[in-house]
Design a protein around this motif. Structure first.
Motif, short mmCIF file in Angstrom:
data_model
loop_
_atom_site.label_atom_id
_atom_site.label_comp_id
_atom_site.label_asym_id
_atom_site.label_seq_id
_atom_site.Cartn_x
_atom_site.Cartn_y
_atom_site.Cartn_z
N PHE A 217 42.07 20.19 80.62
CA PHE A 217 41.51 20.37 79.28
C PHE A 217 42.48 21.08 78.35
O PHE A 217 42.41 20.94 77.15
CB PHE A 217 40.18 21.14 79.34
N GLU A 218 43.42 21.86 78.91
CA GLU A 218 44.39 22.53 78.06
C GLU A 218 45.49 21.59 77.61
O GLU A 218 46.20 21.87 76.66
CB GLU A 218 45.02 23.72 78.81
N LYS A 219 45.66 20.48 78.31
CA LYS A 219 46.73 19.53 78.00
C LYS A 219 46.29 18.43 77.05
O LYS A 219 47.09 17.88 76.33
CB LYS A 219 47.24 18.88 79.29
N VAL A 220 45.01 18.08 77.08
CA VAL A 220 44.52 16.94 76.31
C VAL A 220 43.80 17.43 75.07
O VAL A 220 42.82 18.17 75.16
CB VAL A 220 43.57 16.06 77.18
N GLU A 221 44.30 17.03 73.93
CA GLU A 221 43.71 17.43 72.65
C GLU A 221 42.28 16.90 72.53
O GLU A 221 42.02 15.73 72.76
CB GLU A 221 44.57 16.88 71.51
N GLY A 222 41.34 17.77 72.20
CA GLY A 222 39.97 17.35 71.96
C GLY A 222 39.09 17.30 73.21
O GLY A 222 37.90 17.05 73.10
N MET A 223 39.64 17.55 74.39
CA MET A 223 38.83 17.52 75.61
C MET A 223 38.12 18.87 75.76
O MET A 223 38.74 19.92 75.63
CB MET A 223 39.69 17.26 76.85
N ALA A 224 36.83 18.81 76.03
CA ALA A 224 36.05 20.03 76.20
C ALA A 224 36.49 20.77 77.46
O ALA A 224 36.87 20.16 78.45
CB ALA A 224 34.57 19.69 76.28
N ASN A 225 36.44 22.12 77.41
CA ASN A 225 36.85 22.89 78.58
C ASN A 225 35.67 23.21 79.50
O ASN A 225 35.83 23.92 80.49
CB ASN A 225 37.58 24.17 78.17
N THR A 226 34.49 22.72 79.19
CA THR A 226 33.34 22.85 80.08
C THR A 226 32.66 21.49 80.18
O THR A 226 32.95 20.58 79.42
CB THR A 226 32.31 23.86 79.54
N ASN A 227 31.71 21.39 81.10
CA ASN A 227 30.98 20.14 81.23
C ASN A 227 29.55 20.29 80.68
O ASN A 227 28.66 19.55 81.06
CB ASN A 227 30.96 19.67 82.68
N ASN B 177 29.77 8.28 68.72
CA ASN B 177 30.98 7.68 68.14
C ASN B 177 30.87 7.57 66.63
O ASN B 177 31.86 7.69 65.94
CB ASN B 177 31.27 6.31 68.76
N ASN B 178 29.65 7.38 66.10
CA ASN B 178 29.46 7.33 64.67
C ASN B 178 29.67 8.69 64.04
O ASN B 178 30.08 8.81 62.89
CB ASN B 178 28.07 6.79 64.31
N LYS B 179 29.41 9.76 64.80
CA LYS B 179 29.60 11.11 64.28
C LYS B 179 31.05 11.56 64.42
O LYS B 179 31.40 12.65 63.98
CB LYS B 179 28.72 12.10 65.05
N GLY B 180 31.87 10.77 65.09
CA GLY B 180 33.25 11.16 65.28
C GLY B 180 33.47 12.01 66.50
O GLY B 180 34.51 12.62 66.68
N GLU B 181 32.47 12.12 67.38
CA GLU B 181 32.59 12.91 68.59
C GLU B 181 32.87 11.96 69.77
O GLU B 181 32.06 11.77 70.63
CB GLU B 181 31.32 13.66 68.89
N GLY B 182 34.02 11.37 69.81
CA GLY B 182 34.32 10.35 70.78
C GLY B 182 34.59 10.88 72.18
O GLY B 182 35.45 10.42 72.87
N ARG B 183 33.88 11.89 72.60
CA ARG B 183 34.10 12.46 73.94
C ARG B 183 33.28 11.74 74.96
O ARG B 183 32.20 11.40 74.87
CB ARG B 183 33.70 13.93 73.97
#
Length: 114
Positions: free
Chosen positions: A57-67, A108-114
């Motif tokens: 999660f520290e390497k990938v931009e935008g990836m959450a650090n928790t589940n 995805n419509n909100k821009g939260e493509g996680r």
């Protein structure tokens, strides 16, 4: 932050601990030799093997650090399935597919493509 091309400290320092982790003890009753620090050795080997995936999660931009987002989504799904407990296996499968399709479209419509 650990970058992708940088070696992980666990892998670098493994040689320092090699002698300690290689110590063996002989069982006086059976004569069988086992590693003295078997659990620590196992943990170190696992950490060395999985080091490249730790802290992704520290390497990938935008990836959450928790589940938490994922846990909340599955809790919501389980609650909805529990309400409709009489569904057949086929209908339950359609329900789950539809649930995740709707969830993906909403986020995805909100821009939260996680």
């Amino acid at each position: 932050i650990i970058y992708l091309n940088q070696p992980h400290p666990l892998v670098e320092n493994r040689g320092v601990l090699h002698e300690f982790l290689s110590e063996k003890t002989t069982n006086p009753l059976t004569g069988r030799t086992i590693y003295t620090h078997q659990r620590l050795r196992s943990a170190m080997i696992s950490l060395s093997y999985y080091a490249k995936w730790l802290f992704t999660f520290e390497k990938v931009e935008g990836m959450a650090n928790t589940n938490n987002i994922l846990e909340g989504t599955f809790t919501d799904l389980k609650n909805k399935i529990r309400v409709h407990a009489g569904m057949s296996e086929e209908n339950r499968q359609r329900f789950v597919n539809g649930f995740f399709l709707a969830y993906a479209r909403l986020h995805n419509n909100k821009g939260e493509g996680r």
